[in-house]
Design a protein around this motif. Structure first.
Motif, PDB file in Angstrom:
ATOM      1  N   HIS A 194      20.322  81.454  43.436  1.00 40.73           N
ATOM      2  CA  HIS A 194      20.323  80.892  42.079  1.00 40.73           C
ATOM      3  C   HIS A 194      21.262  81.730  41.207  1.00 40.73           C
ATOM      4  O   HIS A 194      20.833  82.383  40.255  1.00 40.73           O
ATOM      5  CB  HIS A 194      18.909  80.899  41.483  1.00 40.73           C
ATOM      6  CG  HIS A 194      17.995  79.880  42.064  1.00 40.73           C
ATOM      7  ND1 HIS A 194      17.543  79.933  43.369  1.00 40.73           N
ATOM      8  CD2 HIS A 194      17.429  78.774  41.521  1.00 40.73           C
ATOM      9  CE1 HIS A 194      16.742  78.909  43.597  1.00 40.73           C
ATOM     10  NE2 HIS A 194      16.662  78.185  42.500  1.00 40.73           N
ATOM     11  N   PRO A 195      22.571  81.754  41.528  1.00 41.29           N
ATOM     12  CA  PRO A 195      23.504  82.571  40.745  1.00 41.29           C
ATOM     13  C   PRO A 195      23.585  82.070  39.302  1.00 41.29           C
ATOM     14  O   PRO A 195      23.368  80.896  39.029  1.00 41.29           O
ATOM     15  CB  PRO A 195      24.840  82.355  41.467  1.00 41.29           C
ATOM     16  CG  PRO A 195      24.709  81.003  42.108  1.00 41.29           C
ATOM     17  CD  PRO A 195      23.271  80.914  42.524  1.00 41.29           C
ATOM     18  N   ILE A 196      23.900  82.992  38.404  1.00 43.92           N
ATOM     19  CA  ILE A 196      24.035  82.626  36.988  1.00 43.92           C
ATOM     20  C   ILE A 196      25.517  82.530  36.666  1.00 43.92           C
ATOM     21  O   ILE A 196      26.232  83.530  36.670  1.00 43.92           O
ATOM     22  CB  ILE A 196      23.342  83.653  36.077  1.00 43.92           C
ATOM     23  CG1 ILE A 196      21.845  83.733  36.419  1.00 43.92           C
ATOM     24  CG2 ILE A 196      23.528  83.265  34.603  1.00 43.92           C
ATOM     25  CD1 ILE A 196      21.130  84.888  35.767  1.00 43.92           C
ATOM     26  N   GLY A 197      25.984  81.301  36.407  1.00 48.14           N
ATOM     27  CA  GLY A 197      27.401  81.090  36.170  1.00 48.14           C
ATOM     28  C   GLY A 197      27.764  80.868  34.715  1.00 48.14           C
ATOM     29  O   GLY A 197      28.939  80.875  34.356  1.00 48.14           O
ATOM     30  N   PHE A 198      26.747  80.660  33.872  1.00 47.95           N
ATOM     31  CA  PHE A 198      26.992  80.500  32.430  1.00 47.95           C
ATOM     32  C   PHE A 198      25.679  80.825  31.718  1.00 47.95           C
ATOM     33  O   PHE A 198      24.612  80.824  32.345  1.00 47.95           O
ATOM     34  CB  PHE A 198      27.529  79.100  32.105  1.00 47.95           C
ATOM     35  CG  PHE A 198      26.510  77.983  32.161  1.00 47.95           C
ATOM     36  CD1 PHE A 198      26.384  77.095  31.101  1.00 47.95           C
ATOM     37  CD2 PHE A 198      25.693  77.794  33.273  1.00 47.95           C
ATOM     38  CE1 PHE A 198      25.469  76.063  31.145  1.00 47.95           C
ATOM     39  CE2 PHE A 198      24.786  76.756  33.332  1.00 47.95           C
ATOM     40  CZ  PHE A 198      24.673  75.893  32.250  1.00 47.95           C
ATOM     41  N   PRO A 199      25.724  81.164  30.417  1.00 48.17           N
ATOM     42  CA  PRO A 199      24.518  81.688  29.755  1.00 48.17           C
ATOM     43  C   PRO A 199      23.280  80.807  29.911  1.00 48.17           C
ATOM     44  O   PRO A 199      22.180  81.309  30.167  1.00 48.17           O
ATOM     45  CB  PRO A 199      24.948  81.795  28.283  1.00 48.17           C
ATOM     46  CG  PRO A 199      26.423  81.970  28.334  1.00 48.17           C
ATOM     47  CD  PRO A 199      26.898  81.165  29.507  1.00 48.17           C
ATOM     48  N   GLU A 200      23.446  79.493  29.761  1.00 50.33           N
ATOM     49  CA  GLU A 200      22.293  78.600  29.840  1.00 50.33           C
ATOM     50  C   GLU A 200      21.719  78.485  31.249  1.00 50.33           C
ATOM     51  O   GLU A 200      20.643  77.929  31.451  1.00 50.33           O
ATOM     52  CB  GLU A 200      22.668  77.204  29.325  1.00 50.33           C
ATOM     53  CG  GLU A 200      22.935  77.138  27.835  1.00 50.33           C
ATOM     54  CD  GLU A 200      24.357  77.529  27.440  1.00 50.33           C
ATOM     55  OE1 GLU A 200      24.726  77.324  26.271  1.00 50.33           O
ATOM     56  OE2 GLU A 200      25.110  78.064  28.295  1.00 50.33           O
ATOM     57  N   LEU A 242      23.221  74.239  46.268  1.00 47.15           N
ATOM     58  CA  LEU A 242      24.025  74.030  45.067  1.00 47.15           C
ATOM     59  C   LEU A 242      23.139  74.167  43.837  1.00 47.15           C
ATOM     60  O   LEU A 242      22.086  73.533  43.756  1.00 47.15           O
ATOM     61  CB  LEU A 242      24.665  72.642  45.061  1.00 47.15           C
ATOM     62  CG  LEU A 242      25.720  72.330  46.114  1.00 47.15           C
ATOM     63  CD1 LEU A 242      26.206  70.896  45.947  1.00 47.15           C
ATOM     64  CD2 LEU A 242      26.893  73.300  46.036  1.00 47.15           C
ATOM     65  N   TYR A 243      23.596  74.963  42.884  1.00 45.30           N
ATOM     66  CA  TYR A 243      22.833  75.188  41.655  1.00 45.30           C
ATOM     67  C   TYR A 243      23.649  74.705  40.454  1.00 45.30           C
ATOM     68  O   TYR A 243      23.965  75.452  39.536  1.00 45.30           O
ATOM     69  CB  TYR A 243      22.479  76.669  41.551  1.00 45.30           C
ATOM     70  CG  TYR A 243      21.656  77.059  40.359  1.00 45.30           C
ATOM     71  CD1 TYR A 243      20.733  76.189  39.775  1.00 45.30           C
ATOM     72  CD2 TYR A 243      21.781  78.320  39.794  1.00 45.30           C
ATOM     73  CE1 TYR A 243      19.989  76.559  38.673  1.00 45.30           C
ATOM     74  CE2 TYR A 243      21.035  78.715  38.697  1.00 45.30           C
ATOM     75  CZ  TYR A 243      20.144  77.826  38.140  1.00 45.30           C
ATOM     76  OH  TYR A 243      19.398  78.197  37.046  1.00 45.30           O
ATOM     77  N   GLY A 244      24.026  73.415  40.509  1.00 41.48           N
ATOM     78  CA  GLY A 244      24.642  72.755  39.362  1.00 41.48           C
ATOM     79  C   GLY A 244      25.818  73.504  38.764  1.00 41.48           C
ATOM     80  O   GLY A 244      26.754  73.933  39.462  1.00 41.48           O
ATOM     81  N   GLU A 245      25.771  73.662  37.439  1.00 41.95           N
ATOM     82  CA  GLU A 245      26.836  74.319  36.690  1.00 41.95           C
ATOM     83  C   GLU A 245      27.168  75.699  37.242  1.00 41.95           C
ATOM     84  O   GLU A 245      28.322  76.142  37.217  1.00 41.95           O
ATOM     85  CB  GLU A 245      26.422  74.469  35.217  1.00 41.95           C
ATOM     86  CG  GLU A 245      26.489  73.193  34.410  1.00 41.95           C
ATOM     87  CD  GLU A 245      25.240  72.335  34.516  1.00 41.95           C
ATOM     88  OE1 GLU A 245      25.048  71.458  33.667  1.00 41.95           O
ATOM     89  OE2 GLU A 245      24.451  72.521  35.481  1.00 41.95           O
ATOM     90  N   ASN A 246      26.154  76.403  37.732  1.00 41.09           N
ATOM     91  CA  ASN A 246      26.330  77.783  38.178  1.00 41.09           C
ATOM     92  C   ASN A 246      27.161  77.879  39.455  1.00 41.09           C
ATOM     93  O   ASN A 246      27.680  78.947  39.780  1.00 41.09           O
ATOM     94  CB  ASN A 246      24.963  78.430  38.367  1.00 41.09           C
ATOM     95  CG  ASN A 246      24.148  78.362  37.099  1.00 41.09           C
ATOM     96  OD1 ASN A 246      24.324  79.165  36.203  1.00 41.09           O
ATOM     97  ND2 ASN A 246      23.275  77.369  37.003  1.00 41.09           N
ATOM     98  N   ASP A 247      27.290  76.787  40.170  1.00 38.69           N
ATOM     99  CA  ASP A 247      28.183  76.716  41.332  1.00 38.69           C
ATOM    100  C   ASP A 247      29.379  75.817  41.050  1.00 38.69           C
ATOM    101  O   ASP A 247      30.077  75.378  41.974  1.00 38.69           O
ATOM    102  CB  ASP A 247      27.427  76.205  42.555  1.00 38.69           C
ATOM    103  CG  ASP A 247      26.585  77.294  43.206  1.00 38.69           C
ATOM    104  OD1 ASP A 247      27.137  78.367  43.490  1.00 38.69           O
ATOM    105  OD2 ASP A 247      25.379  77.083  43.416  1.00 38.69           O
ATOM    106  N   GLY A 248      29.614  75.524  39.769  1.00 41.84           N
ATOM    107  CA  GLY A 248      30.788  74.758  39.383  1.00 41.84           C
ATOM    108  C   GLY A 248      30.665  73.258  39.556  1.00 41.84           C
ATOM    109  O   GLY A 248      31.664  72.543  39.473  1.00 41.84           O
ATOM    110  N   LEU A 249      29.432  72.755  39.776  1.00 46.92           N
ATOM    111  CA  LEU A 249      29.203  71.319  39.956  1.00 46.92           C
ATOM    112  C   LEU A 249      28.067  70.882  39.034  1.00 46.92           C
ATOM    113  O   LEU A 249      26.918  70.696  39.470  1.00 46.92           O
ATOM    114  CB  LEU A 249      28.877  71.016  41.430  1.00 46.92           C
ATOM    115  CG  LEU A 249      30.000  71.381  42.421  1.00 46.92           C
ATOM    116  CD1 LEU A 249      29.492  71.321  43.847  1.00 46.92           C
ATOM    117  CD2 LEU A 249      31.203  70.462  42.229  1.00 46.92           C
ATOM    118  N   PRO A 250      28.367  70.711  37.741  1.00 48.21           N
ATOM    119  CA  PRO A 250      27.324  70.459  36.741  1.00 48.21           C
ATOM    120  C   PRO A 250      26.473  69.227  37.040  1.00 48.21           C
ATOM    121  O   PRO A 250      27.001  68.159  37.350  1.00 48.21           O
ATOM    122  CB  PRO A 250      28.119  70.252  35.444  1.00 48.21           C
ATOM    123  CG  PRO A 250      29.420  70.941  35.681  1.00 48.21           C
ATOM    124  CD  PRO A 250      29.703  70.767  37.136  1.00 48.21           C
ATOM    125  N   GLY A 251      25.158  69.410  36.947  1.00 41.88           N
ATOM    126  CA  GLY A 251      24.242  68.286  37.113  1.00 41.88           C
ATOM    127  C   GLY A 251      23.937  67.923  38.543  1.00 41.88           C
ATOM    128  O   GLY A 251      23.300  66.900  38.809  1.00 41.88           O
TER     129      GLY A 251
END
Length: 409
Positions: A390-396, A117-126
């Protein structure tokens, strides 16, 4: 899950939220962050993990739903956009299954370490989860996840087939133990952990990660594809691995048939780990370590006329804050100039940046500007970004970038 039995259940009370127009536009683009100052209306006070429903201002229709974090300037971490959904164990299981599907191609290689799981990039921020063989390391960057741990762990364990879970807490959580419900950084929350150091495989090579005390979750998995590439290019080459840390590039280069590899790092402890990883793969004899400041050591190597067929420069983040951006860019320019001076004729230079506050175009421009004005000519051959886990799901979410450059003479 007995260790987590005392944790609170998700808060029953829901928050109704409205936000400023700019924040609405960002949510329509499925950006997962809502900052405190963007909130214009809130029906009641929330606690960590409260479900926040955000409505648009004009039609009062559902815009997004997320988890409320009163302890962060990012006040809401958004989970669901556009259409309402029940945020429950089934919903989390679905998100986690989607993340696992994205990693399947990687797991078909001889690799048993990956970012699940990579946080925001997998839809689970933090929320970050890394797998090292049979050990799942769960790292929390927000208090919002404490009420949901009992929901997210079962699907993580089922899909990863891990037998042990280690909990890691970010610094902001460690600073508030009164809010952690008795949980602590490095705690084993499921199964047993015989040793802190776990041996795992990366494209057939063995590495060690300290899952209790190591940086992040124990190892840096994001450069895996670049390490593999260097291994493929290293046959009968001399290699300098600058900012070597635990020797990831060094081990792959040795396994690929490099004639000699030098691991350079300011930390003697890191170089000990590099030597141990070399030994794990029975690759000693062609490896040496060099302890010292990277800038000073590269300058010294240049003065003494030492050259390497492959030079890898992979520094830690130089820009933790926006105010450090120009200083970071100058450091990258300096490293590029120093490294270019110690690349052998027809050699290869790999320069990387993990500073999220420096964009990829800014980094590449800074490096190429230096090399365009260098006495020796370099030709760009490749640019790379994150590995597949490590997919990129949002700019940051984009931080890693690397450039391969070939010396023309």
């Amino acid at each position: 899950m007995e260790t987590l039995a005392h944790l609170p259940d998700p808060p029953a009370q829901r928050l109704a939220i409205q936000v400023k127009p700019a924040a609405e536009r960002a949510l329509r683009r499925e950006h997962p962050w809502v900052f405190e100052e963007a909130i214009t209306k809130q029906n009641t006070k929330g606690i960590a993990g409260s479900l926040a429903i955000i409505f648009d201002r004009k039609k009062d229709k559902f815009l997004a739903a997320g988890l409320y974090d009163p302890h962060s300037p990012i006040r809401i971490k958004a989970l669901q956009f556009g259409q309402p959904a029940r945020i429950d164990a089934l919903w989390f299981s679905g998100k986690i299954e989607q993340a696992y599907e994205r990693r399947k191609p990687l797991l078909e290689s001889d690799t048993n370490s990956y970012r699940f799981l990579y946080g925001e990039n997998d839809g689970l921020p933090g929320l970050v989860a890394d797998v090292y063989d049979q050990v799942l390391v769960l790292k929390l960057y927000s208090f919002i996840w404490l009420p949901y741990l009992k929901m997210v762990l079962p699907p993580l364990l089922r899909l990863s087939e891990c037998t042990t879970v280690v909990l890691r807490l970010s610094r902001n959580l460690q600073a508030r133990p009164d809010l952690c419900h008795g949980l602590s950084d490095g705690q084993v929350i499921h199964g047993t952990l015989e040793k802190e150091e776990i041996i795992f495989r990366e494209h057939g090579l063995l590495f060690s990660a300290n899952v209790v005390k190591g940086h992040k979750t124990g190892y840096f998995l994001d450069h895996r594809h670049n390490r593999k590439r260097i291994g493929e290019l290293a046959k009968e080459k001399t290699v300098l691995d600058v900012f070597a840390y635990a020797g990831g590039f060094s081990v792959h280069a040795l396994a690929g048939g490099a004639t000699a590899v030098t691991s350079l790092d300011i930390s003697a402890q890191a170089l000990e780990m590099a030597a141990q990883n070399v030994a794990l793969n029975h690759l000693g004899g062609r490896h040496r370590t060099l302890t010292g400041d990277a800038f000073e050591q590269m300058e010294q190597l240049s003065k003494t006329g030492q050259r390497f067929d492959i030079v890898i420069v992979d520094p830690p983040s130089f820009a933790k804050q926006r105010s450090e951006r120009e200083k970071a860019l100058q450091a990258y320019r300096q490293l590029a100039a120093l490294a270019a001076g110690i690349v052998a004729p027809k050699g290869l230079l790999l320069l990387a940046s993990c500073s999220s506050r420096i964009t990829a175009p800014e980094f590449f421009e800074a490096v190429l500007e230096v090399l365009d004005n260098h006495p020796r000519q370099f030709r760009e051959s490749r640019r790379t970004y994150h590995d597949t886990d490590h997919p990129i799901g949002f700019p940051e979410g984009a931080y890693l970038k690397a450039i391969y450059l070939e010396a023309q003479q």
